[in-house]
Design a protein around this motif. Structure first.
Motif, PDB file in Angstrom:
ATOM      1  N   GLU A   1       4.224  -2.631   8.610  1.00 20.76           N
ATOM      2  CA  GLU A   1       3.930  -2.704   7.802  1.00 20.76           C
ATOM      3  C   GLU A   1       2.017  -2.384   7.387  1.00 20.76           C
ATOM      4  N   LYS A   2       2.221  -3.173   8.326  1.00 20.24           N
ATOM      5  CA  LYS A   2      -0.097  -2.868   8.296  1.00 20.24           C
ATOM      6  C   LYS A   2      -0.132  -1.483   8.574  1.00 20.24           C
TER       7      LYS A   2
ATOM      8  N   PHE B   1       2.009   0.940   9.061  1.00 21.58           N
ATOM      9  CA  PHE B   1       2.490   2.291   7.739  1.00 21.58           C
ATOM     10  C   PHE B   1       1.473   1.710   6.927  1.00 21.58           C
ATOM     11  N   ASP B   2       0.380   1.382   6.462  1.00 22.92           N
ATOM     12  CA  ASP B   2      -0.420   1.384   5.439  1.00 22.92           C
ATOM     13  C   ASP B   2      -1.639   2.513   5.869  1.00 22.92           C
TER      14      ASP B   2
ATOM     15  N   LEU C   1      -0.593   5.892   6.364  1.00 21.17           N
ATOM     16  CA  LEU C   1      -1.285   6.929   5.513  1.00 21.17           C
ATOM     17  C   LEU C   1      -2.126   7.213   4.768  1.00 21.17           C
ATOM     18  N   ASP C   2      -3.291   6.014   5.125  1.00 15.90           N
ATOM     19  CA  ASP C   2      -5.065   5.735   5.060  1.00 15.90           C
ATOM     20  C   ASP C   2      -5.224   6.426   5.646  1.00 15.90           C
TER      21      ASP C   2
ATOM     22  N   HIS D   1      -6.190   9.704  -1.778  1.00 17.87           N
ATOM     23  CA  HIS D   1      -4.792   9.934  -2.513  1.00 17.87           C
ATOM     24  C   HIS D   1      -4.964  11.329  -3.184  1.00 17.87           C
TER      25      HIS D   1
ATOM     26  N   GLN E   1       3.750   9.111  -5.435  1.00 15.81           N
ATOM     27  CA  GLN E   1       4.539   7.932  -4.859  1.00 15.81           C
ATOM     28  C   GLN E   1       5.571   8.061  -4.595  1.00 15.81           C
TER      29      GLN E   1
ATOM     30  N   ILE F   1       5.823   8.303  -1.458  1.00 14.61           N
ATOM     31  CA  ILE F   1       6.315   7.082  -0.375  1.00 14.61           C
ATOM     32  C   ILE F   1       7.314   6.452  -0.350  1.00 14.61           C
TER      33      ILE F   1
ATOM     34  N   ARG G   1       8.932   1.404   6.178  1.00 11.16           N
ATOM     35  CA  ARG G   1       8.202   0.950   6.469  1.00 11.16           C
ATOM     36  C   ARG G   1       8.307   0.027   7.765  1.00 11.16           C
TER      37      ARG G   1
ATOM     38  N   LYS H   1      -8.952   3.674  -4.116  1.00  9.57           N
ATOM     39  CA  LYS H   1      -8.471   2.110  -4.204  1.00  9.57           C
ATOM     40  C   LYS H   1      -7.607   2.892  -5.609  1.00  9.57           C
TER      41      LYS H   1
ATOM     42  N   TRP I   1      -0.994   6.201  -6.196  1.00  6.14           N
ATOM     43  CA  TRP I   1      -0.998   7.522  -6.045  1.00  6.14           C
ATOM     44  C   TRP I   1      -0.133   7.905  -7.407  1.00  6.14           C
TER      45      TRP I   1
END
Length: 753
Positions: free
Chosen positions: A64-65, A67-68, A71-72, A78, A83, A86, A93, A148, A151
């Motif tokens: 999961e980390k 995955f994030d 994407l970042d 963004h 969304q 995603i 994920r 921050k 999406w």
């Protein structure tokens, strides 16, 4: 800021053939992972999960980390994914760990394929907007800092975001007095180039981005380096390469000469000049010329690279020639080139204090470099930061300087051995840093060479970007009481990384798997404390970085915590405590009535205010008023300062500087080592040249270099004030022998007149 410059003087022996860029024919080719990449991921997993200082298993939680983080890396602002996009990948994920174990990396590559598609859609949409007029009388704003932000819910919401983005790009050029026709052409080319750069990203880029998402999910300073990136990292450490000696820049579809490095083959030929465009490259005396127009910058670099003594032929379109101008052929023999931009340098500042003048020597050290290979080979002349600084200190002694400032601003570190050896230039003998491995075993790194190269008054200037080896040096100087630390709290990186060559471990005959830069130890000060998270706190504080809360180790969610161990067995050589209050009082009294300094402090406050806003008006009259107010302040500051500027805030950008990021394609961590600073200097806290609305690669090379020279010509008031502080110390100790005996090493105190 995402960069598009590459030091290619960076032309070293290459083990990688240049990849042919994707043809400009609609949608790009669908990239797929290779079997070698899947195997490299497995090798990386084995080492990261077992031998890292903080080993973390590759499981669903880590997935999961990753995955994030992935994407970042693709869409950190963004701007492209919705969304719904995603949600489409929600099923993978917690499956990216399985992707590595099963040697099936199709999932991250599928995410990247959708990213490319979304970029194409956004850029096509943006280009259609250029044919319609914008209403700049409306009261609306553009959110330019979206790191921050949530999406976008759907494509309609993204359409509105990009409408405002394009409107802002247009307004910036309009405020710079560009006519509508030129604005339309500039922005159409900008968006087209953006799309081209994304289309040129290759399988290696995607894999490196995915692997870096994995590595940095464990700990911020662990990274994966592809074979190409690893090679550039080596160049950055040894400050030398084998090639032609030129700095290259992407300029529209061309690869252009930005700078000629003195002493290299290009300089000696006298036939290459800044602005010249390389349109073809041939190997050897008679190899075919390969057309490189439209190629990625690092692919052109790979073509020009080569071993010392080999021949490369360049087909060049001179700067003065139009697109259809006559091409010239140039034959160059590659040679060893020194990249002196990052080498230690010296200067002298004369500080007037009443009737007396103190000569303050300055050693500027951008990085702790060392040619590891040359040292291992037993080369007695290997490149070393410590050797260079020792030579420069000798020259400063001959110039009869009264004190020395070591300027470590923006020095992100480098060789641990160099940090230890450099400290040894300023102390007799003793421990410099303590290192603890994952098992808890602690060892000391010590200076064992008797004597010091400089025993006189010393100051170390640091800022928020002074990290790692810089913090080891500054902490040791502080713990020994050897010199006063000036500036702001440093980065707070208290970890040690080793470079692990996975090809060596796998016994591959050629570079295939790449390297891991893996955190394996944590270092501690000799007083037992750590620089981790907290950094080194100066005795004399200057407000340097407007974004210190957004920059540094404490800004990472997964940074290691602060801790401490037993102090080492060492004896401070002096005690600066008696003199610090006096230095602070003099500094405050001087700067309180100094219009330069007061303007600088106001700039920092203004920069912080601008950063906090995160939006900008799209109303022309509002922007004109803001621009005029800012311009009036800037001119007032410069008139008072006589060209001074608050050098070097690595993180704080004015709003206009932040907006210069718009329209730039991401490089996805490609060739991160060896990327040269762009012509848009985002380091000054709130002092910029007048905004022309252009990206660096949209100006002529000559104009961009002229802007760079304007920045360099400005006086560095931070460094000057650091020299003033050291001059104050010299005055105090020369008028008080008892004080001198407390705050200087015995040998130096005995020589105080």
């Amino acid at each position: 800021m995402r960069r598009f410059f590459l030091v290619v003087a960076l032309l070293v022996v290459s083990g990688i053939a240049a990849a042919k860029p994707v043809a400009d024919s609609g949608m790009p080719l669908v990239l797929k992972p290779t079997a070698d990449q899947a195997e490299a991921a497995m090798w990386a997993m084995r080492f990261l999960s077992r031998f890292h200082y903080k080993p973390v298993p590759l499981d669903d939680a880590m997935s999961e980390k990753i995955f994030d983080g992935f994407l970042d890396s693709l869409d950190g602002d963004h701007l492209f994914f919705t969304q719904a996009d995603i949600d489409t990948f929600a099923s993978v994920r917690d499956k990216l760990d399985d992707a590595v174990f099963e040697r099936d990396l199709s999932a991250p590559f599928a995410i990247f394929a959708l990213y490319q598609q979304r970029v194409a859609e956004r850029l096509d949409f943006s280009r259609t907007l250029l044919s319609k007029p914008f209403d700049f009388s409306k009261q609306e704003s553009y959110e330019y800092d979206r790191e921050k932000a949530p999406w976008a819910k759907n494509s309609a919401e993204l359409d509105d975001l990009w409408r405002k983005r394009v409107k802002n790009d247009w307004l910036r050029l309009k405020l710079a007095n560009k006519p509508a026709k030129d604005i339309r052409e500039t922005l159409d080319k900008r968006y087209s180039n953006y799309l081209d750069r994304v289309r040129q990203l290759n399988s290696e880029d995607v894999f490196q981005t995915f692997m870096n998402a994995y590595a940095t999910a464990i700990e911020p300073h662990t990274n994966y380096l592809s074979p190409r990136a690893s090679e550039n990292f080596d160049i950055a450490m040894r400050l030398s390469l084998e090639g032609i000696g030129a700095v290259l820049q992407r300029l529209d579809e061309y690869t252009a000469i930005r700078e000629i490095i003195p002493g290299g083959p290009a300089a000696k030929s006298g036939k290459l000049n800044p602005g010249d465009r390389i349109v073809g490259v041939g190997q050897g005396a008679d190899g075919p010329i390969v057309d490189v127009i439209g190629w990625r910058l690092d692919d052109v670099v790979d073509k020009i690279r080569g071993a010392k003594g080999t021949v490369v032929r360049l087909e060049v379109l001179p700067d003065a020639a139009g697109p259809d101008g006559k091409h010239e052929m140039l034959t160059l023999t590659r040679n060893k080139v020194s990249v002196e931009e990052q080498a230690a340098k010296k200067s002298v500042i004369d500080v007037k204090n009443g009737d007396s003048t103190r000569r303050i020597g300055v050693i500027t050290l951008p990085t702790f470099y060392q040619d590891f290979d040359a040292r291992r080979r037993g080369d007695e002349d290997y490149k070393s930061a410590t050797r260079d600084v020792e030579r420069l200190l000798g020259e400063l002694k001959d110039e009869k300087v009264d004190g020395v400032v070591v300027d470590l601003r923006n020095n992100g570190g480098g060789s641990l051995d160099e940090a230890t050896d450099l400290t040894g230039l300023f102390i007799d003998k003793g421990p410099v840093v303590q290192i603890r491995d994952a098992s808890g075993r602690v060892e000391e790194k010590s200076d064992r060479r008797a004597g010091a190269a400089w025993t006189g008054p010393l100051a170390v200037l640091v800022n928020r970007a002074s990290a790692s080896a810089s913090e080891i040096f500054a902490a040791a100087i502080q713990d020994y009481g050897r010199g006063v630390i000036i500036g702001e709290p440093t980065f707070g990186k208290g970890t040690v990384q080793n470079l692990l060559n996975m090809d060596d471990m796998a016994r591959n005959e050629k570079p295939t798997f790449g390297d891991l830069k893996m955190t394996v130890q944590q270092f501690f000060r000799i007083n037992g404390g750590s620089t981790q998270l907290r950094g080194v706190t100066p005795e004399i504080s200057f407000p340097l970085t407007a974004a210190s809360d957004e920059f540094g180790e404490s800004s990472y969610d997964n940074a290691l915590p602060w801790t401490s161990i037993q102090k080492a067995d060492y004896q401070p050589v002096a005690d600066l405590k008696p003199v610090i209050p006096m230095l602070i009082a003099r500094h405050e009294a001087r700067t309180a009535k100094d219009p330069e300094w007061k303007g600088f402090e106001e700039d920092i406050v203004e920069a912080k205010r601008i950063r906090a806003e995160k939006t900008i008006s799209l109303n022309e009259q509002v922007r004109i008023k803001e621009r005029d107010e800012q311009e009036a302040k800037r001119k007032s500051r410069e008139a008072l300062a006589g060209g001074a500027f608050p050098n070097q805030d690595p993180a704080a950008k004015t709003r206009e500087e932040l907006l210069k990021d718009t329209g730039k394609a991401p490089q996805l961590n490609t060739a991160s080592a060896g990327v040269n600073a762009s012509g848009d200097d985002d380091s000054a806290a709130a002092v910029t040249l007048e905004d022309d609305g252009l990206q660096a690669d949209e100006r002529s090379i000559a104009k961009d270099l002229a802007r760079e020279e304007q920045r360099k010509a400005r006086r560095d008031i931070i460094l000057n004030e650091a020299a003033q502080v050291l001059s104050d110390e010299i005055d105090l100790i020369r008028s008080n022998t008892k004080l001198a005996a407390q705050i200087l090493p015995h040998e130096a105190a005995a020589n105080v007149d």
